[in-house]
Design an enzyme around this catalytic site. Structure first.
Site, PDB file in Angstrom:
ATOM      1  CG  HIS A 210      -2.081  -1.014   0.991  1.00  0.00           C
ATOM      2  ND1 HIS A 210      -3.068  -0.920   0.028  1.00  0.00           N
ATOM      3  CD2 HIS A 210      -2.308  -2.180   1.658  1.00  0.00           C
ATOM      4  CE1 HIS A 210      -3.859  -1.979   0.118  1.00  0.00           C
ATOM      5  NE2 HIS A 210      -3.424  -2.752   1.078  1.00  0.00           N
TER       6      HIS A 210
ATOM      7  CG  ASP B 245       1.100  -1.376  -3.505  1.00  0.00           C
ATOM      8  OD1 ASP B 245       1.934  -2.141  -2.982  1.00  0.00           O
ATOM      9  OD2 ASP B 245       0.103  -0.950  -2.901  1.00  0.00           O
TER      10      ASP B 245
END
Length: 228
Positions: free
Chosen positions: A177, A182
């Site tokens: 996150h 990511d």
């Protein structure tokens, strides 16, 4: 892994991830943006990497007072800090556009995300709202990893979530996150998807080129008859 070529005027693939404080832009804010340049493809040859070295990361100042605590809990970003230290969206998106255009070179930037729907919504809105020239990705330069994996893996889209990925497509990198982490995770999945070989002959390109050639020849014949 490097697969031949110096593609020009093809696709430049850029993995994109955003972290936000709510579900939609406008009432809520994009707080961070991460991007990784995956490589390029011209329809014949492909150059792509499982772990991109060219990356971009920036944290933005919020644009409203509205936010969801759940979203902040997921991404771990300090909204109060970003109110003081975050980059204003006009400067952030301008810098993002410059980076995208730089790494894309002569190729067309293609937005890659998993799924693309959420991150595309935010990026497109922010580019149109805060930059003079709009989005470098245009209105349709988008590659949805979730749909592509469903098609290539022969599974329903509803079962193509990251938690249900076939082992051949699972990333070697964690999902944290953090927007850049990511984006790199997605780039790794994208690499595995693009180079995956299920043993079936790849005849699509041959069919396409043959069809295009036939259409071209037919056009020449028509022009010749008109000249006669």
């Amino acid at each position: 892994m490097k697969i031949v070529t110096a593609a020009r005027n093809g696709d430049a693939y850029i993995s994109v991830d955003v972290e936000t404080d709510g579900p939609i832009p406008g009432p809520y804010s994009m707080l961070s943006l991460g991007m990784a340049y995956c490589g390029h493809f011209d329809g014949r040859s492909l150059e792509i990497t499982p772990q991109p070295k060219e990356t971009f990361y920036i944290e933005l100042s919020p644009i409203s007072d509205t936010y969801e605590n759940e979203a902040l809990h997921v991404n771990g970003l300090d909204r109060n800090r970003l109110l003081r230290e975050g980059v204003h969206p006009e400067h952030a998106m301008s810098r993002a556009a410059d980076w995208i255009n730089k790494v894309s070179g002569d190729n067309r930037p293609i937005f890659v995300a998993y799924p693309a729907s959420f991150d595309w919504l935010w990026m497109h809105w922010y580019f149109l709202r805060f930059t003079r020239h709009g989005s470098p990705f245009g209105h349709s330069g988008c590659f949805d990893l979730k749909t592509a994996i469903a098609v290539k893996g022969g599974i329903p889209v509803s079962r193509a979530s990251k938690s249900q990925l076939p082992s051949a497509f699972q990333s070697d990198l964690p999902h944290t996150h953090n927007a850049l982490d990511d984006a790199l995770e997605q780039a790794n999945i994208f690499f595995k998807l693009m180079v995956w070989d299920d043993g079936r002959p790849n005849i699509f390109q041959k069919r396409f080129l043959s069809s295009a050639k036939r259409e071209s020849l037919e056009g020449i014949r028509i022009k010749s008859r008109r000249l006669d």
